[in-house]
Scaffold this motif. Structure first.
Motif, PDB file in Angstrom:
ATOM      1  N   ASP A   1      -3.391  -4.349  -3.363  1.00  9.20           N
ATOM      2  CA  ASP A   1      -2.233  -3.451  -3.414  1.00  9.20           C
ATOM      3  C   ASP A   1      -0.978  -4.184  -3.879  1.00  9.20           C
ATOM      4  OD1 ASP A   1      -3.506  -1.094  -2.626  1.00  9.20           O
ATOM      5  OD2 ASP A   1      -3.335  -1.594  -0.505  1.00  9.20           O
TER       6      ASP A   1
ATOM      7  N   SER B   1      -1.259  -4.544  -7.551  1.00  8.86           N
ATOM      8  CA  SER B   1      -0.988  -3.249  -8.194  1.00  8.86           C
ATOM      9  C   SER B   1       0.511  -2.981  -8.240  1.00  8.86           C
ATOM     10  CB  SER B   1      -1.695  -2.124  -7.427  1.00  8.86           C
ATOM     11  OG  SER B   1      -3.094  -2.267  -7.493  1.00  8.86           O
ATOM     12  N   TYR B   2       1.200  -3.314  -7.146  1.00  8.99           N
ATOM     13  CA  TYR B   2       2.645  -3.086  -7.142  1.00  8.99           C
ATOM     14  C   TYR B   2       3.340  -4.000  -8.151  1.00  8.99           C
ATOM     15  CZ  TYR B   2       7.481  -2.901  -6.150  1.00  8.99           C
ATOM     16  OH  TYR B   2       8.839  -2.780  -6.323  1.00  8.99           O
TER      17      TYR B   2
ATOM     18  N   VAL C   1       2.665   1.642  -3.561  1.00 13.55           N
ATOM     19  CA  VAL C   1       1.794   2.162  -4.622  1.00 13.55           C
ATOM     20  C   VAL C   1       1.600   3.668  -4.465  1.00 13.55           C
ATOM     21  CG1 VAL C   1      -0.554   2.107  -5.551  1.00 13.55           C
ATOM     22  CG2 VAL C   1       0.624  -0.036  -5.020  1.00 13.55           C
TER      23      VAL C   1
ATOM     24  N   SER D   1       0.850  -1.195   0.000  1.00 15.21           N
ATOM     25  CA  SER D   1       0.000   0.000   0.000  1.00 15.21           C
ATOM     26  C   SER D   1       0.881   1.239   0.000  1.00 15.21           C
ATOM     27  CB  SER D   1      -0.912   0.009   1.231  1.00 15.21           C
ATOM     28  OG  SER D   1      -1.718  -1.146   1.269  1.00 15.21           O
TER      29      SER D   1
END
Length: 283
Positions: A255, A258-259, A123, A120
């Protein structure tokens, strides 16, 4: 279902043999030839049939042995894969990183991130780096002593025009805007983005990839063991078909996914899993 055309051909030959025997017997009875001649013909067809049946039996035995071998290899592969996956999951949950953050009051604080909370953070950091690189002007680097005073200046200025506190929403928006501005400056400080460096990057068409690279070069000592572990897991998973990449992604938080999607921009090992993520999201 896979069709075994060799077995079908053998069955056809077998049926043809029986049909041939039947026709010969019928012709023999019709023409009333020597029975011993036809018995010899039947013997030949029986021998051919036995050879075919023997071949089918041996072939089935070989296939059975191969199937057992493949099943054993598959079981061994999956055992190793799920052990690697479990080890990687444990490593991810034990991630521990010490990072600097900018609080809402524009005070700098060092905190420790545990487990998946790191992603988190990652990102958000990449987002602020991108915002800095995409700004029309270089924002400078954050100075806690002087920049933190901007909050008091905004509050005092607002109080002079809104003594009754009616326009509190405007004040809230100004403070948020002020924080975001200084958060970009904080990113410049933490990731050592100087004015010269910013000027070099400004005309680049791929600021997203550059942002990921800047974050990684600064932060990789904190989580490089995670990257190595995931690379190893990906390399092993790609040895077999069967949705193993999906099994890996199913263990990840949003997250983290996403990373990974970001990190694939600078690490070719992650390209396949990035494609897998995109495929799953399009389903």
């Amino acid at each position: 279902m896979k069709v075994n055309y060799k077995n079908i051909l053998l069955i056809i030959l077998l049926l043809a043999s029986f049909i041939g025997i039947f026709v010969i017997i019928c012709l023999g009875l019709y023409e009333k030839k020597d029975v011993s001649f036809w018995l010899s013909c039947v013997s030949v067809f029986v021998a051919i049939t036995n050879a075919i049946l023997l071949f089918i039996t041996l072939k089935s035995q070989v296939e059975g042995t191969n199937n057992q071998k493949q099943a054993f290899e598959q079981e061994r592969f999956e055992t190793t894969f799920f052990n690697l996956l479990e080890n990687h999951r444990n490593l991810t949950e034990k991630l521990s990183s010490s990072v600097m953050v900018l609080k809402k009051d524009l005070q700098v604080e060092r905190i420790r991130l545990e487990g998946r909370s790191f992603f988190s953070f990652a990102v958000k950091e990449i987002t602020y780096i991108q915002e800095s690189l995409k700004s029309k002007h270089y924002s400078g680097q954050f100075d806690e002593q002087s920049d933190s005073k901007s909050i008091d200046a905004i509050e005092q200025n607002h109080a002079s025009i809104d003594a009754e506190g009616i326009l509190y929403k405007e004040l809230e928006n100004k403070l948020i805007e002020n924080y975001n501005h200084h958060r970009i400056k904080f990113a410049n400080l933490i990731y050592n983005i100087s004015k010269d460096e910013w000027n070099k990057i400004y005309n680049s068409d791929d600021k997203e990839t550059i942002s990921v690279d800047i974050f990684y070069k600064t932060m990789f000592p904190q989580y490089n063991h995670y990257i190595r572990s995931l690379n190893n897991l990906l390399d092993f998973a790609k040895r077999r078909e069967g949705g193993y990449l999906h099994v890996i992604t199913s263990q990840m938080s949003e997250d983290e996914l996403s990373y990974i999607n970001y990190h694939a921009l600078i690490d070719n090992h992650f390209k396949d899993i990035k494609d897998s993520i995109l495929h799953d999201r399009c389903q």
